[in-house]
Motif scaffolding. Structure first.
Motif, PDB file in Angstrom:
ATOM      1  N   THR A  68       0.845  -1.205   0.000  1.00  0.00           N
ATOM      2  CA  THR A  68       0.000   0.000   0.000  1.00  0.00           C
ATOM      3  C   THR A  68       0.881   1.255   0.000  1.00  0.00           C
ATOM      4  O   THR A  68       2.098   1.170  -0.154  1.00  0.00           O
ATOM      5  CB  THR A  68      -0.902  -0.008   1.241  1.00  0.00           C
ATOM      6  N   GLY A  69       0.274   2.398   0.230  1.00  0.00           N
ATOM      7  CA  GLY A  69       1.019   3.655   0.262  1.00  0.00           C
ATOM      8  C   GLY A  69       2.197   3.610   1.224  1.00  0.00           C
ATOM      9  O   GLY A  69       3.268   4.167   0.945  1.00  0.00           O
ATOM     10  N   THR A  70       2.010   2.942   2.339  1.00  0.00           N
ATOM     11  CA  THR A  70       3.087   2.845   3.333  1.00  0.00           C
ATOM     12  C   THR A  70       4.285   2.070   2.771  1.00  0.00           C
ATOM     13  O   THR A  70       5.438   2.369   3.100  1.00  0.00           O
ATOM     14  CB  THR A  70       2.557   2.180   4.621  1.00  0.00           C
ATOM     15  N   PHE A  95       0.542  11.842   8.839  1.00  0.00           N
ATOM     16  CA  PHE A  95       1.397  11.145   7.879  1.00  0.00           C
ATOM     17  C   PHE A  95       2.807  11.724   7.828  1.00  0.00           C
ATOM     18  O   PHE A  95       3.761  11.000   7.554  1.00  0.00           O
ATOM     19  CB  PHE A  95       0.724  11.059   6.508  1.00  0.00           C
ATOM     20  N   ARG A  98       4.381   9.864  10.548  1.00  0.00           N
ATOM     21  CA  ARG A  98       4.749   8.488  10.149  1.00  0.00           C
ATOM     22  C   ARG A  98       6.068   8.491   9.368  1.00  0.00           C
ATOM     23  O   ARG A  98       6.927   7.629   9.551  1.00  0.00           O
ATOM     24  CB  ARG A  98       3.624   7.875   9.302  1.00  0.00           C
ATOM     25  N   VAL A 141       5.004  15.757   3.135  1.00  0.00           N
ATOM     26  CA  VAL A 141       3.760  15.215   2.598  1.00  0.00           C
ATOM     27  C   VAL A 141       3.078  16.300   1.772  1.00  0.00           C
ATOM     28  O   VAL A 141       2.936  17.433   2.231  1.00  0.00           O
ATOM     29  CB  VAL A 141       2.839  14.774   3.760  1.00  0.00           C
ATOM     30  N   ALA A 143      -0.198  16.091   0.198  1.00  0.00           N
ATOM     31  CA  ALA A 143      -1.588  16.192   0.652  1.00  0.00           C
ATOM     32  C   ALA A 143      -1.701  15.488   2.003  1.00  0.00           C
ATOM     33  O   ALA A 143      -1.649  14.264   2.070  1.00  0.00           O
ATOM     34  CB  ALA A 143      -2.509  15.541  -0.371  1.00  0.00           C
TER      35      ALA A 143
HETATM   36  C1  LIG Z   1      -3.262   6.906   3.162  1.00  0.00           C
HETATM   37  C2  LIG Z   1      -1.975   7.614   3.292  1.00  0.00           C
HETATM   38  C3  LIG Z   1      -0.777   6.935   3.548  1.00  0.00           C
HETATM   39  C4  LIG Z   1      -0.725   5.449   3.838  1.00  0.00           C
HETATM   40  O1  LIG Z   1      -1.198   4.700   2.811  1.00  0.00           O
HETATM   41  P1  LIG Z   1      -1.682   3.179   3.062  1.00  0.00           P
HETATM   42  O2  LIG Z   1      -2.148   2.804   1.708  1.00  0.00           O
HETATM   43  O3  LIG Z   1      -2.759   3.224   4.090  1.00  0.00           O
HETATM   44  O4  LIG Z   1      -0.512   2.407   3.502  1.00  0.00           O
HETATM   45  C5  LIG Z   1       0.399   7.652   3.583  1.00  0.00           C
HETATM   46  N1  LIG Z   1       0.406   8.988   3.396  1.00  0.00           N
HETATM   47  C6  LIG Z   1      -0.730   9.679   3.177  1.00  0.00           C
HETATM   48  C7  LIG Z   1      -0.665  11.151   2.987  1.00  0.00           C
HETATM   49  C8  LIG Z   1      -1.948   9.011   3.118  1.00  0.00           C
HETATM   50  O5  LIG Z   1      -3.069   9.706   2.907  1.00  0.00           O
END
Ligand SMILES: *Cc1c(COP(=O)(O)O)cnc(C)c1O
Length: 371
Positions: A68-70, A95, A98, A141, A143
């Motif tokens: 996923t995005g992570t 985020f 994170r 980040v 957005a």
């Molecule tokens: C959703 C999101 C993530 C994490 O993505 P996942 O698909 O949940 O792992 C990271 N950064 C931002 C800005 C997000 O909106």
């Protein structure tokens, strides 16, 4: 008895967004091996599409990592951050935090530029944070999905370069929804996901490394996210891991649809529907957290009015209308709803549905609704 869902949910939260029907059908194509010529042709096509859609400079390597995005975040961090790297992380929300945690796990000495939740990073604040000098990387980040804020990466990234640092940008909820120009904005590494503005289910994370990042990559401590090994698969056709052919199909179809719509018309659609939502929310006396000029089109941080039980509103929407919206994260828990208008979920039809459902939820709490 099957436990699978048989009802469509209207997904208007921070992600996933609605999957486009054509992308749903793509998932049903036959399973193939990750080194099948058909899959190899698809991943070559995905690479070319991603270079175009990220507006990446010549000499970039764009691909998608399983996850996923992570996973995209971890691929960017794991290949640019080593023990002792000096990293400045712009933290405007959950985020950004994170990202800072991840850089710390890879051994970086992290300086956090903390910005009040609900506000964007001021370029002057970045300039003064960098004036101490000696930073290898600035991570930020674009957005910030936790606060609904858009950071001005076009102005921030060149400041990082003036100070000799590479730029790493999270475009998870902007790619395909907001203007994003990797080459013009001087972004060195960028990643996204499939389930926000691209209209596919989660599971493949688009990533791009520009020429400067490729030249300054570090020895990667992760096996799964090692850029060298991923290049071996994507460019030299060597086995690394068994990438899911079903997810390759969905990404390929989703990117095809984005290019058919056209990036600029897609951005315009997200902008238009964001303003349509704000107009409709005004009739219920509702507004969003960030000030004008710092608002995301893709994620609206709607302030919960005093006296309203915010969790009961979300439950009402889900139970009575099968609509999902998101809760606030961290310090914003109980204070905002997060209404995502991403990809196929950015639609006037769904906004009208949401407003009717919100009126019903407020009425259920005995509230007069109209301004
Ligand atoms: C959703 C999101 C993530 C994490 O993505 P996942 O698909 O949940 O792992 C990271 N950064 C931002 C800005 C997000 O909106």
């Amino acid at each position: 008895m099957s436990l699978l869902p048989d009802n469509t949910r209207i997904l208007l939260g921070p992600g996933p967004s609605m999957t486009v029907p054509r992308v749903m059908r793509a998932m049903a194509a036959p399973t193939l091996s990750h080194l099948d010529p058909v899959v190899l042709a698809l991943i070559d096509d995905i690479r070319a599409r991603l270079v175009r859609l990220f507006l990446a400079p010549e000499g970039s390597f764009a691909f998608a990592v399983s996850g996923t995005g992570t996973a995209g975040m971890e691929t960017a961090v794991a290949n640019l951050v080593a023990a002792g790297s000096r990293v400045l992380v712009v933290v405007t929300g959950y985020f950004g935090d994170r990202l800072a945690q991840m850089c710390e796990r890879y051994g970086a000495s992290v300086t956090r530029l903390e910005v009040e939740w609900g506000r964007a990073c001021d370029p002057d604040a970045l300039r003064s944070a960098l004036s101490a000098g000696g930073f290898d990387l600035v991570a930020m980040v674009h957005a910030e999905t936790s606060t609904g804020v858009l950071n001005p990466i076009d102005r921030l990234a060149p400041i990082a370069h003036e100070h000799g640092a590479l730029t790493l940008v999270d475009a998870v909820s902007s790619f395909g929804g907001h203007p994003l120009d990797v080459a013009a904005w001087e972004i060195d590494a960028c990643y996204s996901c499939t389930q926000k503005c691209l209209g596919a289910p989660s599971g493949m994370a688009p990533v791009v490394f520009g020429p400067r990042a490729l030249a300054r990559r570090v020895k990667c401590r992760s096996f799964y996210f090692d850029l060298q090994l991923l290049e071996d698969h994507w460019l030299r056709r060597k086995y690394h891991h068994t990438m899911s052919s079903a997810l390759v199909y969905t990404l390929s179809e989703a990117l095809t649809i984005v290019e058919e719509e056209g990036l600029e018309s897609r951005w315009a659609r997200h902008e238009r529907n964001h303003h349509f939502l704000l107009d409709r929310l005004q009739t219920l006396n509702l507004s969003v957290l960030p000030p004008v000029g710092e608002r995301l089109w893709t994620l609206n941080a709607v302030k919960v009015p005093p006296g309203i039980d915010e969790a009961a509103v979300r439950k009402h929407l889900l139970d009575e209308f099968s609509i999902e919206i998101g809760a606030g994260l961290g310090a914003l828990g109980g204070k905002i709803w997060r209404v995502g208008l991403m990809g196929a979920s950015s639609s006037p039809q769904l906004i009208v549905l949401l407003l009717g459902a919100l009126e019903s939820a407020f009425a259920a709490q005995g509230r007069a609704i109209h301004a």
